[in-house]
Design a protein around this motif. Structure first.
Motif, PDB file in Angstrom:
ATOM      1  N   GLN A 117      40.969  46.829 -22.281  1.00 60.75           N
ATOM      2  CA  GLN A 117      39.444  48.471 -21.998  1.00 60.75           C
ATOM      3  C   GLN A 117      39.469  48.320 -23.084  1.00 60.75           C
ATOM      4  O   GLN A 117      39.513  48.661 -23.889  1.00 60.75           O
ATOM      5  CB  GLN A 117      39.490  49.165 -20.836  1.00 60.75           C
ATOM      6  CG  GLN A 117      39.817  49.259 -19.228  1.00 60.75           C
ATOM      7  CD  GLN A 117      39.655  50.463 -18.746  1.00 60.75           C
ATOM      8  OE1 GLN A 117      40.158  51.421 -19.158  1.00 60.75           O
ATOM      9  NE2 GLN A 117      39.565  50.673 -17.076  1.00 60.75           N
ATOM     10  N   TYR A 118      37.812  48.527 -23.163  1.00 56.71           N
ATOM     11  CA  TYR A 118      37.036  49.001 -24.799  1.00 56.71           C
ATOM     12  C   TYR A 118      36.713  50.250 -24.088  1.00 56.71           C
ATOM     13  O   TYR A 118      35.448  49.375 -23.844  1.00 56.71           O
ATOM     14  CB  TYR A 118      37.487  47.322 -25.114  1.00 56.71           C
ATOM     15  CG  TYR A 118      37.244  46.150 -25.628  1.00 56.71           C
ATOM     16  CD1 TYR A 118      39.105  46.514 -26.764  1.00 56.71           C
ATOM     17  CD2 TYR A 118      37.578  45.180 -24.462  1.00 56.71           C
ATOM     18  CE1 TYR A 118      39.504  45.278 -26.832  1.00 56.71           C
ATOM     19  CE2 TYR A 118      38.792  44.481 -25.160  1.00 56.71           C
ATOM     20  CZ  TYR A 118      39.553  44.835 -25.410  1.00 56.71           C
ATOM     21  OH  TYR A 118      40.555  43.135 -25.398  1.00 56.71           O
ATOM     22  N   LEU A 119      36.049  49.998 -25.295  1.00 58.12           N
ATOM     23  CA  LEU A 119      34.840  51.054 -25.981  1.00 58.12           C
ATOM     24  C   LEU A 119      34.414  51.406 -26.636  1.00 58.12           C
ATOM     25  O   LEU A 119      34.868  51.226 -27.740  1.00 58.12           O
ATOM     26  CB  LEU A 119      35.314  52.511 -25.351  1.00 58.12           C
ATOM     27  CG  LEU A 119      34.129  53.990 -25.635  1.00 58.12           C
ATOM     28  CD1 LEU A 119      33.544  54.301 -24.089  1.00 58.12           C
ATOM     29  CD2 LEU A 119      34.586  55.189 -26.012  1.00 58.12           C
ATOM     30  N   THR A 122      35.434  46.026 -19.502  1.00 56.45           N
ATOM     31  CA  THR A 122      37.088  46.149 -19.459  1.00 56.45           C
ATOM     32  C   THR A 122      37.101  44.180 -19.147  1.00 56.45           C
ATOM     33  O   THR A 122      36.157  43.606 -18.438  1.00 56.45           O
ATOM     34  CB  THR A 122      37.234  46.346 -17.503  1.00 56.45           C
ATOM     35  OG1 THR A 122      37.224  47.548 -17.824  1.00 56.45           O
ATOM     36  CG2 THR A 122      37.854  46.738 -17.299  1.00 56.45           C
ATOM     37  N   GLU A 125      27.601  55.012 -25.710  1.00 61.01           N
ATOM     38  CA  GLU A 125      29.308  54.270 -25.102  1.00 61.01           C
ATOM     39  C   GLU A 125      28.888  53.457 -23.760  1.00 61.01           C
ATOM     40  O   GLU A 125      28.346  53.881 -22.543  1.00 61.01           O
ATOM     41  CB  GLU A 125      30.074  55.541 -25.217  1.00 61.01           C
ATOM     42  CG  GLU A 125      30.307  56.191 -26.669  1.00 61.01           C
ATOM     43  CD  GLU A 125      30.816  57.189 -25.714  1.00 61.01           C
ATOM     44  OE1 GLU A 125      31.852  57.970 -24.785  1.00 61.01           O
ATOM     45  OE2 GLU A 125      31.342  57.869 -26.694  1.00 61.01           O
ATOM     46  N   THR A 126      29.489  52.281 -24.411  1.00 58.51           N
ATOM     47  CA  THR A 126      29.574  51.518 -23.196  1.00 58.51           C
ATOM     48  C   THR A 126      30.949  50.845 -23.084  1.00 58.51           C
ATOM     49  O   THR A 126      31.803  50.716 -23.801  1.00 58.51           O
ATOM     50  CB  THR A 126      28.529  49.842 -23.585  1.00 58.51           C
ATOM     51  OG1 THR A 126      27.841  50.181 -23.719  1.00 58.51           O
ATOM     52  CG2 THR A 126      28.780  48.620 -22.405  1.00 58.51           C
ATOM     53  N   LYS A 127      31.739  51.164 -22.073  1.00 57.34           N
ATOM     54  CA  LYS A 127      32.938  50.668 -20.924  1.00 57.34           C
ATOM     55  C   LYS A 127      32.377  48.979 -20.841  1.00 57.34           C
ATOM     56  O   LYS A 127      32.059  48.573 -19.769  1.00 57.34           O
ATOM     57  CB  LYS A 127      33.412  51.140 -20.580  1.00 57.34           C
ATOM     58  CG  LYS A 127      34.824  51.554 -19.698  1.00 57.34           C
ATOM     59  CD  LYS A 127      35.571  52.088 -19.243  1.00 57.34           C
ATOM     60  CE  LYS A 127      36.969  52.568 -18.904  1.00 57.34           C
ATOM     61  NZ  LYS A 127      37.519  53.536 -17.691  1.00 57.34           N
TER      62      LYS A 127
END
Length: 184
Positions: A107-109, A95, A91-93
């Protein structure tokens, strides 16, 4: 009986030694006999060591579909499918900020899914064809890697058990305390 054996031995003594050796079939002990069928079992072309076909993508359904297609192609080319397994998703967050500010706009996951297929019994003349077919059918957004199998990379697929790690740590602490008591 003894006289019969004695007559045969005296008859052998009368034959010149060179004639006796010529009649004995020569045996070469420098070479070991190997049956012909062992040679037939060897592959005609050299084989690669076990290989891992690694595919990664953010789109899970496309990744699963491409994995099943690779499996079918490998079986059609007479490769042995040793194993096929998923890896834990990464998982990469991400912003996104508003223009010229530190205020968060969104914000995206993002999840990166990965599948590994281990193949073996790959002749050296078929691997380039296999790679070219996989590249030609590679869906958009899917990353394809082919590399030699290694045990370290396979260990990555196992998610560590927190309880098990805690119990191992507790056991080590108990052992250390016992060792300290025995030294005193």
């Amino acid at each position: 009986m003894a006289s019969h054996l004695f007559r045969r031995l005296t008859a052998l003594k009368s034959i010149p030694r060179a004639n006796l050796l010529n009649n004995v079939p020569s045996m070469s002990y420098s070479k070991i006999y190997e049956p012909d069928y062992l040679e037939a079992l060897k592959p005609k072309y050299p084989l690669y060591p076990p290989l891992v076909v690694r595919i990664r993508s953010h789109d899970f359904p496309i990744l699963e579909s491409y994995q099943s297609w690779i499996h079918k192609v490998a079986e059609a080319m007479d490769f042995d499918m040793e194993d096929s397994y998923p890896m834990p998703a990464r998982e990469t967050k991400v912003t996104r900020y508003k223009h010229k500010s530190t205020v968060v706009d969104a914000q995206y996951l993002l999840r990166m899914y990965e599948r590994d297929l281990m193949i073996s019994n790959v002749p050296s003349i078929r691997l380039p064809i296999f790679i070219r077919v996989l590249e030609a059918a590679l869906p958009e957004g899917v990353i394809l890697d082919i590399e030699e199998y290694s045990q370290e990379k396979e260990n990555y697929r196992y998610i560590p058990d927190k309880q098990l790690l805690d119990l191992k740590q507790e056991l080590e602490d108990i052992q250390k305390s016992k060792d300290n008591k025995s030294k005193k």
